[in-house]
Design an enzyme around this catalytic site. Structure first.
Site, PDB file in Angstrom:
ATOM      1  N   LYS A 156       0.968  -1.418  -0.384  1.00 37.44           N
ATOM      2  CA  LYS A 156      -0.051   0.323  -0.597  1.00 37.44           C
ATOM      3  C   LYS A 156       1.027   1.136   0.075  1.00 37.44           C
ATOM      4  CE  LYS A 156      -2.041   1.654   4.057  1.00 37.44           C
ATOM      5  NZ  LYS A 156      -2.096   3.383   3.956  1.00 37.44           N
ATOM      6  N   ASN A 157       2.521   0.938   0.982  1.00 38.70           N
ATOM      7  CA  ASN A 157       2.491   2.561   1.269  1.00 38.70           C
ATOM      8  C   ASN A 157       3.569   2.805  -0.449  1.00 38.70           C
ATOM      9  OD1 ASN A 157       1.095   2.629   3.164  1.00 38.70           O
ATOM     10  ND2 ASN A 157       3.019   2.460   4.551  1.00 38.70           N
TER      11      ASN A 157
ATOM     12  N   CYS B 106      -6.118  12.794  11.802  1.00 39.41           N
ATOM     13  CA  CYS B 106      -6.548  11.316  11.929  1.00 39.41           C
ATOM     14  C   CYS B 106      -6.618  10.727  12.269  1.00 39.41           C
ATOM     15  CB  CYS B 106      -5.518  10.621  10.305  1.00 39.41           C
ATOM     16  SG  CYS B 106      -4.454   9.859  11.253  1.00 39.41           S
TER      17      CYS B 106
ATOM     18  N   ARG C 129      -1.315  15.500  12.492  1.00 36.24           N
ATOM     19  CA  ARG C 129      -0.319  14.948  11.356  1.00 36.24           C
ATOM     20  C   ARG C 129       0.203  15.764  10.432  1.00 36.24           C
ATOM     21  NH1 ARG C 129      -1.483   8.586   9.091  1.00 36.24           N
ATOM     22  NH2 ARG C 129       0.289   8.486   8.391  1.00 36.24           N
TER      23      ARG C 129
ATOM     24  N   ASP D   7       4.240   0.569  12.108  1.00 38.83           N
ATOM     25  CA  ASP D   7       2.836   0.503  11.548  1.00 38.83           C
ATOM     26  C   ASP D   7       2.789  -1.226  11.614  1.00 38.83           C
ATOM     27  OD1 ASP D   7       2.518   2.077  10.465  1.00 38.83           O
ATOM     28  OD2 ASP D   7       2.839   2.215   7.829  1.00 38.83           O
TER      29      ASP D   7
ATOM     30  N   ARG E 132      -9.067  -0.151   4.078  1.00 46.17           N
ATOM     31  CA  ARG E 132      -7.338   0.662   3.607  1.00 46.17           C
ATOM     32  C   ARG E 132      -6.069  -0.003   3.381  1.00 46.17           C
ATOM     33  NH1 ARG E 132      -6.405   4.277   7.273  1.00 46.17           N
ATOM     34  NH2 ARG E 132      -5.120   4.925   5.656  1.00 46.17           N
TER      35      ARG E 132
HETATM   36  C1  UD1 Z   1       4.081   6.544   6.036  1.00 42.29           C
HETATM   37  C2  UD1 Z   1       3.104   5.874   6.006  1.00 42.29           C
HETATM   38  C3  UD1 Z   1       2.240   5.183   7.328  1.00 42.29           C
HETATM   39  C4  UD1 Z   1       3.931   5.422   8.609  1.00 42.29           C
HETATM   40  C5  UD1 Z   1       4.840   6.413   9.021  1.00 42.29           C
HETATM   41  C6  UD1 Z   1       5.567   6.297   9.627  1.00 42.29           C
HETATM   42  C7  UD1 Z   1       2.400   5.576   3.876  1.00 42.29           C
HETATM   43  C8  UD1 Z   1       1.085   6.751   3.155  1.00 42.29           C
HETATM   44  N1  UD1 Z   1       1.893   6.037   4.934  1.00 42.29           N
HETATM   45  O1  UD1 Z   1       3.192   7.831   7.102  1.00 42.29           O
HETATM   46  O2  UD1 Z   1       2.162   4.047   7.455  1.00 42.29           O
HETATM   47  O3  UD1 Z   1       3.128   4.578   9.799  1.00 42.29           O
HETATM   48  O4  UD1 Z   1       4.908   6.712   7.404  1.00 42.29           O
HETATM   49  O5  UD1 Z   1       6.650   5.257   9.248  1.00 42.29           O
HETATM   50  O6  UD1 Z   1       3.397   5.630   3.193  1.00 42.29           O
HETATM   51  N2  UD1 Z   1       5.774  14.707  10.839  1.00 42.29           N
HETATM   52  C9  UD1 Z   1       5.678  16.107  10.785  1.00 42.29           C
HETATM   53  N3  UD1 Z   1       5.301  16.865  10.062  1.00 42.29           N
HETATM   54  C10 UD1 Z   1       5.093  16.664   8.650  1.00 42.29           C
HETATM   55  C11 UD1 Z   1       5.390  15.227   8.246  1.00 42.29           C
HETATM   56  C12 UD1 Z   1       5.410  14.190   9.451  1.00 42.29           C
HETATM   57  O7  UD1 Z   1       5.997  16.566  12.124  1.00 42.29           O
HETATM   58  O8  UD1 Z   1       5.288  17.379   8.123  1.00 42.29           O
HETATM   59  C13 UD1 Z   1       5.786  13.383  11.830  1.00 42.29           C
HETATM   60  C14 UD1 Z   1       4.480  12.925  11.732  1.00 42.29           C
HETATM   61  O9  UD1 Z   1       3.619  13.701  12.447  1.00 42.29           O
HETATM   62  C15 UD1 Z   1       4.952  11.752  12.382  1.00 42.29           C
HETATM   63  C16 UD1 Z   1       6.090  11.624  12.124  1.00 42.29           C
HETATM   64  O10 UD1 Z   1       6.833  12.844  11.492  1.00 42.29           O
HETATM   65  O11 UD1 Z   1       5.140  12.250  13.608  1.00 42.29           O
HETATM   66  C17 UD1 Z   1       7.026  10.599  10.538  1.00 42.29           C
HETATM   67  O12 UD1 Z   1       5.475  10.577   9.886  1.00 42.29           O
HETATM   68  P1  UD1 Z   1       5.739  10.253   8.733  1.00 42.29           P
HETATM   69  O13 UD1 Z   1       7.158   9.896   8.240  1.00 42.29           O
HETATM   70  O14 UD1 Z   1       5.367  11.858   7.950  1.00 42.29           O
HETATM   71  O15 UD1 Z   1       4.165   9.518   7.808  1.00 42.29           O
HETATM   72  P2  UD1 Z   1       3.952   9.179   6.959  1.00 42.29           P
HETATM   73  O16 UD1 Z   1       5.001   9.939   5.857  1.00 42.29           O
HETATM   74  O17 UD1 Z   1       1.940  10.086   7.286  1.00 42.29           O
END
Ligand code: UD1
Length: 419
Positions: free
Chosen positions: A22-23, A116, A121, A307, A399
């Site tokens: 998925k990711n 979410c 997030r 995850d 999902r």
């Molecule tokens: C992706 C994965 C999700 C997984 C996560 C961490 C997808 C579709 N989803 O989510 O399944 O659990 O990586 O491995 O690939 N953060 C900020 N600011 C930002 C972006 C992130 O503070 O602009 C923080 C988030 O709140 C979180 C951390 O960074 O605490 C990691 O998030 P991130 O790696 O961005 O996760 P996703 O890409 O949303």
């Protein structure tokens, strides 16, 4: 309201081919926008998040067709750049379209994805990186309007303060439309980023370094559509393995690189499972109650994946001894704990920490999926529990899992979907 009814205590035996990740597939589908024409993706899982992404592509004017696990996307008719709020709400990761649309059309409009089930997030890292590449972004009452500035986009070095997976992918996509070289320092190193790099290379992007903390992308080159096979879903594989660990038995999953799950496999081994790996397969044998293990601290790759936190916790909750979990990635990722407690689990929460004291055997109960992996965790707990469990709110599970119930039935589980 549909639910899974699971009669626990049946050992699992057999082999399963794991569906595409998925990711990986979500950013790769967005990346199809970069290359006008018809791209073909194989091993594309049939998940509700993938359907939502295909709907977005169609609303943007593209053609998207599925035949089995092959999806064909024709982006030559792309004529819109705004993603409706309804679809943004359905799937937070649609924020990935920002980078792709900006690169292809120089403009993108979508609504702010907001919080979410896993807590707030933010997307501040995505936005500040796109701004440094030359995007002007207006945030107005939940809407995000993004355009390249008058001088146009330009590649440059971007340092990420957190190795965000989504921000790394968004920057990689936007950088494809930025003349010059973009270097991402402090990039996420997850295997799915390497898969995105593989697709980008297939469409003609000069990109290297994925899988390390420094990724370099040469943008502004002409790109062409391509045919690509998406990698296997390591979290789905971990789910079936944790299911066998909880229920006992012998299960082999294929279509998955064992290295990408090293952190999870070493926990399962420590808990008493026997693990054998081949180049693209993992076999697990579990004979009795799982033992407690050293603290499980979630961390960016190659650390223990957030995850897989809920699914390993569910397996250990029905084992023996105490294991400490520390969730370091998301601030609200223990919502499955209350549901596991309904099944007899003994779990104490304190901030980021969860102390799981194995009760040797959970019992069946009526429980509710709280999020995607939390829902899968309840299914795992139910497989090893005594009696019957009903897991509701299956929309979360759909999902990220294709035919979870059918696959578990193939392995010998007693699980059926009730309307
Ligand atoms: C992706 C994965 C999700 C997984 C996560 C961490 C997808 C579709 N989803 O989510 O399944 O659990 O990586 O491995 O690939 N953060 C900020 N600011 C930002 C972006 C992130 O503070 O602009 C923080 C988030 O709140 C979180 C951390 O960074 O605490 C990691 O998030 P991130 O790696 O961005 O996760 P996703 O890409 O949303």
């Amino acid at each position: 309201m549909s639910c899974y009814e699971i009669k626990g205590g049946r050992p699992l035996f057999g082999a399963l081919a794991i569906h595409g990740a998925k990711n990986s597939v979500l950013p790769i589908l967005a990346a199809c926008l970069l290359a006008p024409g018809q791209s073909v993706l194989h091993n594309c899982p049939d998940l509700s998040d993938v359907s939502a992404t295909l709907d977005i592509l169609r609303l943007l004017g593209c053609q998207a067709e599925r035949e089995g696990d092959t999806v064909t996307i024709d982006t030559s008719t792309l004529d819109r750049w705004n993603v409706p709020e309804r679809l943004m709400r359905e799937m937070r990761s649609s924020v990935i379209f920002l980078g792709a649309l900006l690169a292809r059309l120089g403009t993108a409009e979508l609504s702010y994805p907001g919080g979410c089930e896993l807590g707030s997030r933010p997307i501040d890292l995505h936005l500040s990186a796109l701004r440094s590449l030359g995007a002007e972004i207006l945030e107005d009452q939940g809407a995000l309007c993004c355009r390249s500035c008058r001088q146009g986009l330009r590649g440059r070095e971007i340092c990420l303060s957190i190795p965000s997976v989504g921000a790394t992918e968004n920057i990689m996509l936007a950088a494809c439309g930025c003349p010059g070289v973009t270097t991402i320092v402090g990039a996420a190193q997850e295997p799915e980023i390497l898969d995105l790099q593989g697709f980008l290379q297939a469409i003609g992007v000069r990109v290297s370094g994925a899988g390390t903390a420094s990724i370099s992308i040469e943008g502004g080159l002409p790109l062409h559509p391509a045919e690509y096979r998406v990698m296997g879903d390591r979290i789905a594989a971990a789910t079936y393995l944790c299911g066998a660990a909880a229920a006992t038995g012998e299960v082999e999953v294929s279509g998955i690189a064992p290295d990408t799950l090293a952190a999870v496999l070493s926990c399962l081994e420590e808990a008493g499972c026997e693990i054998h790996t081949g180049p693209d397969r993992i076999a697990l044998t579990s004979g009795g109650p799982l033992h407690s293990i050293r603290p499980v601290r979630t961390a960016p790759y190659p650390g223990f994946p957030t995850d897989a936190q809920a699914i390993l916790m569910a397996a250990l909750a029905g084992g023996e001894g105490s294991t400490l979990f520390v969730e370091n990635i998301f601030d609200s990722r223990y919502r499955h704990v209350d549901e596991l407690r309904r099944m007899g689990a003994d779990i104490q929460l304190a901030g980021r920490a969860a102390m799981v004291s194995g009760v040797r055997r959970l019992h069946g109960a009526a429980v509710r999926s709280t999020d995607l992996r939390g829902g899968a965790a309840l299914v795992i707990a139910a497989l090893g529990a005594e009696g019957t469990t009903r897991v509701s709110e299956l929309r979360h599970i759909r999902r990220g899992y294709q035919a979870l119930d059918k696959n578990l039935r193939l392995l010998g589980a007693e699980i059926r979907e009730l309307p």
